[in-house]
Design a protein around this motif. Sequence first.
Motif, PDB file in Angstrom:
ATOM      1  N   ASP A  39       0.860  -1.187   0.000  1.00  0.00           N
ATOM      2  CA  ASP A  39       0.000   0.000   0.000  1.00  0.00           C
ATOM      3  C   ASP A  39       0.894   1.234   0.000  1.00  0.00           C
ATOM      4  O   ASP A  39       1.700   1.416   0.910  1.00  0.00           O
ATOM      5  CB  ASP A  39      -0.895   0.030   1.242  1.00  0.00           C
ATOM      6  N   VAL A  40       0.732   2.076  -1.024  1.00  0.00           N
ATOM      7  CA  VAL A  40       1.547   3.279  -1.150  1.00  0.00           C
ATOM      8  C   VAL A  40       0.662   4.484  -0.848  1.00  0.00           C
ATOM      9  O   VAL A  40      -0.489   4.541  -1.288  1.00  0.00           O
ATOM     10  CB  VAL A  40       2.134   3.392  -2.577  1.00  0.00           C
ATOM     11  N   LYS A  48       3.650   0.580   2.738  1.00  0.00           N
ATOM     12  CA  LYS A  48       3.496  -0.513   3.693  1.00  0.00           C
ATOM     13  C   LYS A  48       3.572  -1.809   2.910  1.00  0.00           C
ATOM     14  O   LYS A  48       2.768  -2.047   2.006  1.00  0.00           O
ATOM     15  CB  LYS A  48       2.161  -0.428   4.429  1.00  0.00           C
ATOM     16  N   VAL A  49       4.550  -2.630   3.259  1.00  0.00           N
ATOM     17  CA  VAL A  49       4.783  -3.891   2.564  1.00  0.00           C
ATOM     18  C   VAL A  49       4.267  -5.011   3.450  1.00  0.00           C
ATOM     19  O   VAL A  49       4.742  -5.192   4.568  1.00  0.00           O
ATOM     20  CB  VAL A  49       6.288  -4.084   2.260  1.00  0.00           C
ATOM     21  N   LYS A  69      16.639  -4.252   9.054  1.00  0.00           N
ATOM     22  CA  LYS A  69      18.078  -3.998   8.979  1.00  0.00           C
ATOM     23  C   LYS A  69      18.507  -3.745   7.535  1.00  0.00           C
ATOM     24  O   LYS A  69      19.390  -2.936   7.268  1.00  0.00           O
ATOM     25  CB  LYS A  69      18.827  -5.197   9.548  1.00  0.00           C
ATOM     26  N   ALA A  70      17.881  -4.454   6.592  1.00  0.00           N
ATOM     27  CA  ALA A  70      18.229  -4.336   5.178  1.00  0.00           C
ATOM     28  C   ALA A  70      17.412  -3.266   4.459  1.00  0.00           C
ATOM     29  O   ALA A  70      17.469  -3.165   3.231  1.00  0.00           O
ATOM     30  CB  ALA A  70      18.023  -5.675   4.494  1.00  0.00           C
ATOM     31  N   ASN A  71      16.679  -2.455   5.202  1.00  0.00           N
ATOM     32  CA  ASN A  71      15.782  -1.456   4.616  1.00  0.00           C
ATOM     33  C   ASN A  71      16.521  -0.503   3.676  1.00  0.00           C
ATOM     34  O   ASN A  71      16.061  -0.228   2.572  1.00  0.00           O
ATOM     35  CB  ASN A  71      15.083  -0.680   5.731  1.00  0.00           C
ATOM     36  N   GLY A  72      17.665  -0.008   4.103  1.00  0.00           N
ATOM     37  CA  GLY A  72      18.434   0.925   3.275  1.00  0.00           C
ATOM     38  C   GLY A  72      18.891   0.300   1.972  1.00  0.00           C
ATOM     39  O   GLY A  72      18.812   0.914   0.895  1.00  0.00           O
ATOM     40  N   LEU A  90      10.027   2.256   3.326  1.00  0.00           N
ATOM     41  CA  LEU A  90       9.414   0.933   3.401  1.00  0.00           C
ATOM     42  C   LEU A  90       9.082   0.584   4.843  1.00  0.00           C
ATOM     43  O   LEU A  90       9.939   0.671   5.721  1.00  0.00           O
ATOM     44  CB  LEU A  90      10.366  -0.123   2.827  1.00  0.00           C
ATOM     45  N   ILE A  91       7.836   0.200   5.083  1.00  0.00           N
ATOM     46  CA  ILE A  91       7.378  -0.235   6.402  1.00  0.00           C
ATOM     47  C   ILE A  91       6.893  -1.676   6.238  1.00  0.00           C
ATOM     48  O   ILE A  91       5.937  -1.930   5.501  1.00  0.00           O
ATOM     49  CB  ILE A  91       6.247   0.663   6.921  1.00  0.00           C
TER      50      ILE A  91
END
Length: 119
Positions: A39-40, A48-49, A69-72, A90-91
């Motif tokens: 959802d963007v 929201k993923v 941790k890998a978000n970036g 990203l959430i």
Amino acid sequence: MAKIRTGRVGEQIKKELSVLIQSELKDPRIGFITVTGVDVTNDLSQAKVYLSVFGEQEQKDNSLKALDKANGFLRSELGKRIRLRHVPELIFKIDESIAYGSRIEKLLGDIGTDKNESQ
């Protein structure tokens, strides 16, 4: 018009994240993950993923921590693959709808077998 664009961007993010998580991330904490939806927001600032993780609650928690941790890395790779001026934040959230649906289906099946036994 904006709804159409956010829907398209969400689907593209879903597709690219699925590939990235399966092939690029090497973290052993990440289990079998399926991206079920994205959802963007209208201004494309957040996404929201929703994820479905195979395993127990501990496996789900570990997978969420590893993805946070890998978000970036994921955002930078999305920026390379999708041409957007700003890549959304990203959430990650666990999607419980599949488990909920299977529980409802099991309950309905139990009701059907109880009805057949009483007749």
